[in-house]
Design a protein around this motif. Structure first.
Motif, PDB file in Angstrom:
ATOM      1  N   GLY A 104      -6.122   8.448  29.394  1.00  0.00           N
ATOM      2  CA  GLY A 104      -6.713   8.272  30.719  1.00  0.00           C
ATOM      3  C   GLY A 104      -8.155   7.826  30.688  1.00  0.00           C
ATOM      4  N   LEU A 105      -8.491   6.993  29.752  1.00  0.00           N
ATOM      5  CA  LEU A 105      -9.891   6.594  29.608  1.00  0.00           C
ATOM      6  C   LEU A 105     -10.355   5.726  30.777  1.00  0.00           C
ATOM      7  N   VAL A 106     -11.508   6.058  31.300  1.00  0.00           N
ATOM      8  CA  VAL A 106     -12.099   5.275  32.372  1.00  0.00           C
ATOM      9  C   VAL A 106     -13.616   5.242  32.160  1.00  0.00           C
ATOM     10  N   ILE A 107     -14.185   4.115  32.509  1.00  0.00           N
ATOM     11  CA  ILE A 107     -15.647   3.972  32.473  1.00  0.00           C
ATOM     12  C   ILE A 107     -16.105   3.752  33.904  1.00  0.00           C
ATOM     13  N   LEU A 108     -17.018   4.593  34.369  1.00  0.00           N
ATOM     14  CA  LEU A 108     -17.573   4.456  35.709  1.00  0.00           C
ATOM     15  C   LEU A 108     -18.990   3.924  35.617  1.00  0.00           C
TER      16      LEU A 108
END
Length: 131
Positions: A23-27
Motif C-alpha cells: 500500500g505504498l503511497v507518497i503524499l
C-alpha cells in the motif's frame, strides 16, 4: 549531490518496495503544512516486517550519505517513523495504518503514485512514473 525532496521520497519508496512494503503511497504536502514536503506511507504485515522495511530504507539512504533527523516507534514496530526533514517516512503495521488513516487526514495532498512495476529495484531499464 544528496537526494532531497521528491527524489528522496522516491528513493525511500523504492527501498520500501524491495522489502515487500504494501500500500505504498507518497503524499506531496508542499503548501499544506510546514512540517514536511512529502510523506512516504507504507505498511507491513507484522511488526518484524515494519522494522525490516524501516531499517532497509534507512540503510539505503545511508548509502547515499543521508541520515534521519529522527526515528520513532521502531522498538515496538506498530508505526515506525523516519524523519528526513523534507521527507517523513511512515511504516505501519497494517491494522495501525487503518486506525490512524493518515491518507484521509491529508486528503488534500497530491498523491504521487509509485508501485513495484515502476521501481528500479535493481533493474536499470525501469524508471519511476509520477502522476
Amino acid at each position: 549531490m544528496p537526494l532531497i525532496g521528491r527524489d528522496l521520497a522516491l528513493k525511500a519508496a523504492d527501498a520500501a518496495l524491495q522489502k515487500k512494503a504494501q500500500g505504498l503511497v507518497i503524499l506531496e504536502l508542499i503548501g499544506l503544512t510546514i512540517i514536511t514536503d512529502y510523506f512516504v506511507i507504507c505498511s507491513g504485515e507484522s511488526t518484524t516486517q515494519v522494522r525490516a522495511i524501516a531499517d532497509f530504507i534507512e540503510h539505503e539512504l545511508m548509502l547515499q550519505g543521508i541520515r534521519p533527523i529522527g526515528k520513532e516507534g521502531l522498538n515496538y514496530g506498530h508505526w515506525g517513523l523516519l524523519d528526513y526533514g523534507d521527507v517523513i517516512i511512515h511504516v505501519f503495521e497494517k491494522e495501525t495504518r487503518e486506525y490512524y488513516s493518515l491518507e484521509k487526514l491529508w486528503m488534500d495532498a497530491k498523491t504521487i503514485e509509485f508501485n513495484e512495476d515502476q521501481s528500479d529495484m535493481g533493474r536499470k531499464d525501469k524508471r519511476a512514473v509520477h502522476s
